[in-house]
Write a protein that holds these residues in place. Structure first.
Motif, PDB file in Angstrom:
ATOM      1  N   UNK A 183     -76.881   0.601 -14.258  1.00 43.39           N
ATOM      2  CA  UNK A 183     -75.493   0.221 -14.497  1.00 43.39           C
ATOM      3  C   UNK A 183     -74.811   1.231 -15.422  1.00 43.39           C
ATOM      4  N   UNK A 184     -75.508   1.633 -16.478  1.00 42.10           N
ATOM      5  CA  UNK A 184     -74.940   2.599 -17.426  1.00 42.10           C
ATOM      6  C   UNK A 184     -74.539   3.887 -16.712  1.00 42.10           C
ATOM      7  N   UNK A 185     -75.417   4.409 -15.877  1.00 48.48           N
ATOM      8  CA  UNK A 185     -75.111   5.655 -15.152  1.00 48.48           C
ATOM      9  C   UNK A 185     -74.012   5.437 -14.122  1.00 48.48           C
ATOM     10  N   UNK A 186     -74.021   4.276 -13.464  1.00 51.75           N
ATOM     11  CA  UNK A 186     -73.007   3.987 -12.452  1.00 51.75           C
ATOM     12  C   UNK A 186     -71.623   3.889 -13.089  1.00 51.75           C
ATOM     13  N   UNK A 187     -71.536   3.220 -14.223  1.00 46.46           N
ATOM     14  CA  UNK A 187     -70.257   3.083 -14.926  1.00 46.46           C
ATOM     15  C   UNK A 187     -69.759   4.442 -15.396  1.00 46.46           C
ATOM     16  N   UNK A 188     -70.660   5.245 -15.906  1.00 45.72           N
ATOM     17  CA  UNK A 188     -70.288   6.581 -16.382  1.00 45.72           C
ATOM     18  C   UNK A 188     -69.649   7.407 -15.275  1.00 45.72           C
ATOM     19  N   UNK A 189     -70.162   7.276 -14.052  1.00 46.41           N
ATOM     20  CA  UNK A 189     -69.678   8.072 -12.927  1.00 46.41           C
ATOM     21  C   UNK A 189     -68.469   7.463 -12.222  1.00 46.41           C
ATOM     22  N   UNK A 190     -68.339   6.113 -12.275  1.00 46.31           N
ATOM     23  CA  UNK A 190     -67.333   5.459 -11.440  1.00 46.31           C
ATOM     24  C   UNK A 190     -66.249   4.702 -12.193  1.00 46.31           C
ATOM     25  N   UNK A 191     -66.416   4.488 -13.483  1.00 46.48           N
ATOM     26  CA  UNK A 191     -65.430   3.732 -14.256  1.00 46.48           C
ATOM     27  C   UNK A 191     -65.038   4.512 -15.520  1.00 46.48           C
ATOM     28  N   UNK A 192     -64.283   5.590 -15.372  1.00 43.29           N
ATOM     29  CA  UNK A 192     -63.903   6.398 -16.533  1.00 43.29           C
ATOM     30  C   UNK A 192     -63.042   5.645 -17.543  1.00 43.29           C
ATOM     31  N   UNK A 202     -70.886   3.382 -23.723  1.00 44.49           N
ATOM     32  CA  UNK A 202     -69.428   3.315 -23.876  1.00 44.49           C
ATOM     33  C   UNK A 202     -68.761   2.785 -22.616  1.00 44.49           C
ATOM     34  N   UNK A 203     -67.742   1.987 -22.793  1.00 43.53           N
ATOM     35  CA  UNK A 203     -66.922   1.548 -21.661  1.00 43.53           C
ATOM     36  C   UNK A 203     -67.364   0.275 -20.985  1.00 43.53           C
ATOM     37  N   UNK A 204     -68.480  -0.327 -21.397  1.00 37.76           N
ATOM     38  CA  UNK A 204     -68.937  -1.570 -20.772  1.00 37.76           C
ATOM     39  C   UNK A 204     -68.629  -2.751 -21.691  1.00 37.76           C
ATOM     40  N   UNK A 205     -67.859  -3.694 -21.175  1.00 41.43           N
ATOM     41  CA  UNK A 205     -67.483  -4.887 -21.942  1.00 41.43           C
ATOM     42  C   UNK A 205     -67.953  -6.140 -21.203  1.00 41.43           C
ATOM     43  N   UNK A 206     -68.800  -6.930 -21.853  1.00 44.32           N
ATOM     44  CA  UNK A 206     -69.231  -8.201 -21.264  1.00 44.32           C
ATOM     45  C   UNK A 206     -68.143  -9.239 -21.524  1.00 44.32           C
ATOM     46  N   UNK A 207     -67.492  -9.698 -20.458  1.00 44.17           N
ATOM     47  CA  UNK A 207     -66.367 -10.623 -20.604  1.00 44.17           C
ATOM     48  C   UNK A 207     -66.744 -12.059 -20.262  1.00 44.17           C
ATOM     49  N   UNK A 208     -67.902 -12.257 -19.650  1.00 44.53           N
ATOM     50  CA  UNK A 208     -68.346 -13.611 -19.309  1.00 44.53           C
ATOM     51  C   UNK A 208     -69.861 -13.617 -19.152  1.00 44.53           C
ATOM     52  N   UNK A 246     -59.828  -9.958 -13.403  1.00 46.96           N
ATOM     53  CA  UNK A 246     -59.832  -8.498 -13.504  1.00 46.96           C
ATOM     54  C   UNK A 246     -61.226  -7.914 -13.752  1.00 46.96           C
ATOM     55  N   UNK A 247     -62.286  -8.702 -13.560  1.00 51.65           N
ATOM     56  CA  UNK A 247     -63.632  -8.158 -13.787  1.00 51.65           C
ATOM     57  C   UNK A 247     -63.949  -7.100 -12.731  1.00 51.65           C
ATOM     58  N   UNK A 248     -64.809  -6.180 -13.114  1.00 51.47           N
ATOM     59  CA  UNK A 248     -65.188  -5.077 -12.228  1.00 51.47           C
ATOM     60  C   UNK A 248     -66.594  -5.209 -11.665  1.00 51.47           C
ATOM     61  N   UNK A 249     -67.473  -5.927 -12.380  1.00 46.33           N
ATOM     62  CA  UNK A 249     -68.889  -5.925 -12.004  1.00 46.33           C
ATOM     63  C   UNK A 249     -69.549  -7.237 -12.407  1.00 46.33           C
ATOM     64  N   UNK A 250     -70.545  -7.677 -11.609  1.00 42.06           N
ATOM     65  CA  UNK A 250     -71.346  -8.855 -11.932  1.00 42.06           C
ATOM     66  C   UNK A 250     -72.817  -8.485 -11.803  1.00 42.06           C
ATOM     67  N   UNK A 251     -73.609  -8.913 -12.797  1.00 42.26           N
ATOM     68  CA  UNK A 251     -75.069  -8.769 -12.706  1.00 42.26           C
ATOM     69  C   UNK A 251     -75.688 -10.155 -12.689  1.00 42.26           C
ATOM     70  N   UNK A 252     -76.632 -10.390 -11.748  1.00 35.21           N
ATOM     71  CA  UNK A 252     -77.312 -11.678 -11.625  1.00 35.21           C
ATOM     72  C   UNK A 252     -78.797 -11.505 -11.904  1.00 35.21           C
ATOM     73  N   UNK A 309     -68.236  -4.848  -8.001  1.00 30.29           N
ATOM     74  CA  UNK A 309     -69.577  -4.290  -7.835  1.00 30.29           C
ATOM     75  C   UNK A 309     -70.600  -5.333  -8.266  1.00 30.29           C
ATOM     76  N   UNK A 310     -71.630  -5.535  -7.455  1.00 32.32           N
ATOM     77  CA  UNK A 310     -72.667  -6.524  -7.763  1.00 32.32           C
ATOM     78  C   UNK A 310     -74.011  -5.814  -7.931  1.00 32.32           C
ATOM     79  N   UNK A 311     -74.716  -6.178  -8.989  1.00 27.13           N
ATOM     80  CA  UNK A 311     -76.077  -5.704  -9.241  1.00 27.13           C
ATOM     81  C   UNK A 311     -76.959  -6.936  -9.460  1.00 27.13           C
ATOM     82  N   UNK A 312     -78.259  -6.789  -9.288  1.00 26.27           N
ATOM     83  CA  UNK A 312     -79.102  -7.959  -9.505  1.00 26.27           C
ATOM     84  C   UNK A 312     -80.585  -7.659  -9.497  1.00 26.27           C
ATOM     85  N   UNK A 313     -81.353  -8.750  -9.424  1.00 23.24           N
ATOM     86  CA  UNK A 313     -82.807  -8.675  -9.514  1.00 23.24           C
ATOM     87  C   UNK A 313     -83.452  -9.445  -8.368  1.00 23.24           C
ATOM     88  N   UNK A 314     -84.501  -8.875  -7.811  1.00 19.15           N
ATOM     89  CA  UNK A 314     -85.354  -9.474  -6.782  1.00 19.15           C
ATOM     90  C   UNK A 314     -84.725  -9.414  -5.390  1.00 19.15           C
TER      91      UNK A 314
END
Length: 337
Positions: free
Chosen positions: A160-169, A200-206, A229-235, A257-262
């Motif tokens: 997620x950190x690398x993805x945000x760095x490249x896609x969410x300036x 930098x640039x990642x804010x957990x809003x919920x 206005x959220x940009x990404x969800x991790x499950x 953008x959705x990320x997750x586990x399993x």
């Protein structure tokens, strides 16, 4: 609908693993329906392995069950498995039944690090070696098989950190479908949040708890309403991720953008689709976990030494890796009913 389908598949797998032993087929089927362990007598062996599984929610547990069944078959031992359905009292009853049956070794994914101690101690007190898998318990066992759940969550967090760095300036607003109830979920969430906390640039809003698919769907809908206005969800797990994906598909939202586990076959197909932006899934190898747990239980039953801690490797699937996703679907097609 998908969850109901998997419930039927897992129930069939459990019934298939519960042999008739000295019972009639009718009695054995009744025992399986009631959740009572029954023993399989399809193979000539002096070793019987009992397995207690946490629940049967989703494809992940179907893979574990398949791995355990295959190991028992390959090693020529009697084997039965039963679900505790996320209830510590039922887990205790299941273990007590196996103790009464005098199984030679026990595989268990403990529901609680503390509340499951009594059940594990009861088996040990009856001189039954215990191999725990997936989750830990605050007492010594013959060995553990699983993964580092902290690393499991952390692996997706690093991506997620690398993805945000490249896609969410301009920064990324992130929501979390997490778990605060037991060890596996807490460790995954801690690993994920620690991996992103200094980025930098990642804010957990919920951040809300969700476990099963319906909960994942409901919580995602609530988060979308409160935070349009959220940009990404991790499950944090497979079933909540399935619910999250379903909610976004229902909303015709392929922007978040959705990320997750399993990983699962359904999720792999969702990654192939443009209906939702399911970008990355870090997964365990549940078949290998199940297989190794039974393999080590058999060794323990024979008095052989086993590794105290076996960690199965992790893998991250990316939406852009079309060939790997297609290969996953091919490799797991036998689980699709």
């Amino acid at each position: 609908m998908k969850r109901k389908m998997w419930g039927l598949v897992l129930s069939a797998m459990l019934v298939a693993s519960l042999g008739v032993g000295c019972q009639s087929k009718e009695t054995a089927s009744q025992g399986a329906a009631e959740g009572a362990p029954a023993q399989e007598d399809s193979q000539k062996t002096d070793i019987t392995i009992g397995s207690v599984i946490m629940n049967t929610s989703g494809e992940w547990f179907a893979e574990v069950i398949k791995g355990q069944q295959d190991a028992a078959k390959d090693l020529g031992v009697k084997f039965s498995i039963v679900s505790s359905e996320n209830e510590v009292s039922k887990e205790s009853d299941n273990v007590a039944t196996y103790v009464a049956q005098q199984v030679d070794a026990l595989c268990i994914s403990p529901l609680s690090t503390d509340a499951s101690v009594a059940a594990v101690e009861a088996a040990k007190g009856a001189n039954i070696p215990v191999v725990n898998w997936n989750t830990t318990v605050n007492t010594e066992t013959a060995g553990f098989v699983g993964v580092s759940n902290y690393d499991l969550g952390g692996s997706t967090g690093k991506y997620v950190v690398e993805y945000v760095k490249e896609n969410f300036p301009n920064g990324c607003k992130l929501a979390i479908l997490g778990n605060s109830s037991y060890e596996v979920g807490v460790e995954r969430c801690n690993g994920f949040k620690d991996a992103i906390k200094d980025a930098p640039g990642i804010e957990i809003v919920a951040e809300q708890d969700a476990e099963l698919q319906e909960q994942g769907l409901d919580v995602t809908e609530q988060i979308l309403t409160a935070n349009p206005d959220i940009d990404m969800i991790w499950a944090w797990n497979q079933t909540s991720l399935l619910g999250c994906v379903a909610a976004l598909q229902n909303a015709n939202n392929n922007k978040i953008i959705v990320m997750g586990t399993d990983m699962s076959v359904d999720l792999a197909k969702d990654m192939q689709s443009d209906a939702v932006k399911l970008q990355a899934i870090t997964t365990q190898m549940p078949y290998d976990i199940g297989y190794k747990a039974v393999e080590n239980a058999v060794k323990a039953a024979k008095g052989e030494s086993i590794e105290k801690k076996v960690l199965v490797p992790l893998k991250t699937y990316i939406k852009d890796d079309a060939a790997e996703i297609e290969q996953y679907i091919e490799d797991h097609k036998d689980l699709v009913k």
